[in-house]
Design an enzyme around this catalytic site. Structure first.
Site, short mmCIF file in Angstrom:
data_model
loop_
_atom_site.label_atom_id
_atom_site.label_comp_id
_atom_site.label_asym_id
_atom_site.label_seq_id
_atom_site.Cartn_x
_atom_site.Cartn_y
_atom_site.Cartn_z
N THR A 101 30.34 40.69 47.19
CA THR A 101 30.57 39.90 45.98
C THR A 101 31.49 38.74 46.34
O THR A 101 32.63 38.94 46.75
CB THR A 101 31.24 40.76 44.88
OG1 THR A 101 30.37 41.86 44.59
CG2 THR A 101 31.47 39.94 43.62
N LYS A 177 25.38 38.16 39.88
CA LYS A 177 26.29 39.26 40.22
C LYS A 177 27.64 39.08 39.53
O LYS A 177 28.25 40.05 39.07
CB LYS A 177 26.46 39.32 41.74
CG LYS A 177 27.53 40.28 42.24
CD LYS A 177 27.19 41.75 42.00
CE LYS A 177 28.21 42.64 42.71
NZ LYS A 177 27.97 44.06 42.51
N LYS A 245 39.93 41.93 42.73
CA LYS A 245 39.23 40.88 43.47
C LYS A 245 38.11 40.25 42.63
O LYS A 245 38.06 39.02 42.46
CB LYS A 245 38.63 41.45 44.76
CG LYS A 245 37.72 40.50 45.51
CD LYS A 245 37.10 41.13 46.74
CE LYS A 245 35.98 42.09 46.46
NZ LYS A 245 34.66 41.41 46.24
#
Length: 309
Positions: A101, A177, A245
């Site tokens: 990601t 995503k 994150k």
């Protein structure tokens, strides 16, 4: 360096997701070489019948398709362009499937950098969790050229139940995503907050869970993560720090786009608080401990029998 055996598939990053995917590729009868800096991760893959190496450079000479399943953009860069990176060793026309990601802007730029050195790229972040990785049934949110898809077909078939083809350029896969990660992070934080409310009101948590999963307030994350809280088992399947994150990437994208996302920001603060409280390596459902520390209620304790204490 390219010779006839350079048709293996490399998997870099044998963490929970990478190990599952590498094993699923083996199960599909493909020639797989794993790669991880952790000797323990390499041994775990060996116990499943896989071969692995310690550096991307070693792997690059033998593979024409490489699945990159590391944690963040910094690690992706190190794997590809670092001292022991793939780039410069892999044969021209080889394929990188980039599954971490990362910010969409980074994925886009990476596609351009790899094209300059004649490597194909699929921007291919995944969703579905550890069990789906292991069974080769991930969802892949992907974008890239026809040539990249053709080169990666066998790999995608073996690792995924569904491959969404979202565009011809890297960046589109990572953009979709990012929307998923926004919702995943918000839903875990919301599930934790709602369970905190129930526990604070003195409700039986198992009963509450049973009612909610059959009610309109249910979410995939509520149904999947609340059992960790009910068992008092915070062994990380996906850790708190992953959402620190990922929600930071959501936040960064919002800044670039001048789009305010107060709900995502609120969830980010709760995961940041959990990480600051020393819970960063625990399961992401441990975000409920932030609520517990600020209010008077008890969380379900772990069964002493399962070694979690």
């Amino acid at each position: 360096m390219s010779h006839h055996s350079a048709s293996s598939i490399g998997v870099i990053g044998l963490g929970a997701m990478g190990l599952g995917t590498a094993t699923a590729l083996l199960d599909a009868g493909l020639a797989v070489i794993g790669c991880d800096i952790s000797a323990q991760a390499r041994e775990t893959f060996a116990s499943r019948g896989g071969r692995s190496v310690a550096t991307p450079t070693e792997l690059a000479a033998e593979c024409d398709r490489v699945v990159v399943m590391v944690v963040n953009a910094e690690q992706v860069d190190a794997v590809l362009f670092g001292e022991q990176g793939l780039v410069g060793v892999m044969a021209p026309g080889s394929l990188i499937l980039q599954c971490a990601t990362v910010a969409p802007s980074y994925a886009q730029e990476l596609g351009e950098r790899l094209a300059q050195v004649n490597l194909l790229m699929l921007d291919a972040p995944v969703s579905g969790g550890v069990a789906k990785a292991r069974s080769g049934e991930l969802s892949v949110m992907s974008s890239g050229s026809e040539a990249a898809y053709a080169k990666g077909q066998a790999v995608l078939d073996a690792m995924a139940a569904t491959v969404y083809r979202l565009g011809a350029e890297p960046g589109a896969g990572s953009s979709v995503k990012l929307v998923n990660q926004h919702l995943a992070g918000v839903h875990i934080a919301a599930a934790a907050e709602a369970m905190a409310l129930g526990l604070r009101m003195g409700l039986d948590p198992d009963m509450l869970y049973e009612v909610i999963i059959h009610s309109a307030g249910n979410s995939w994350m509520f149904q999947n993560r609340v059992p960790h809280i009910l068992k008092g088992d915070y062994t990380p399947l996906s850790a708190v720090d992953i959402f620190v994150k990922d929600l930071n990437i959501v936040h960064q994208a919002g800044r670039e786009l001048q789009l305010s996302m107060p709900v995502a920001s609120s969830a980010l603060q709760q995961f940041t608080a959990a990480s600051g409280a020393g819970l960063g390596r625990e399961d992401d459902s441990a975000v409920i401990k932030v609520y517990q520390r600020l209010s008077a209620f008890d969380l379900p304790a772990a069964n002493d029998s399962d070694g979690q204490g």
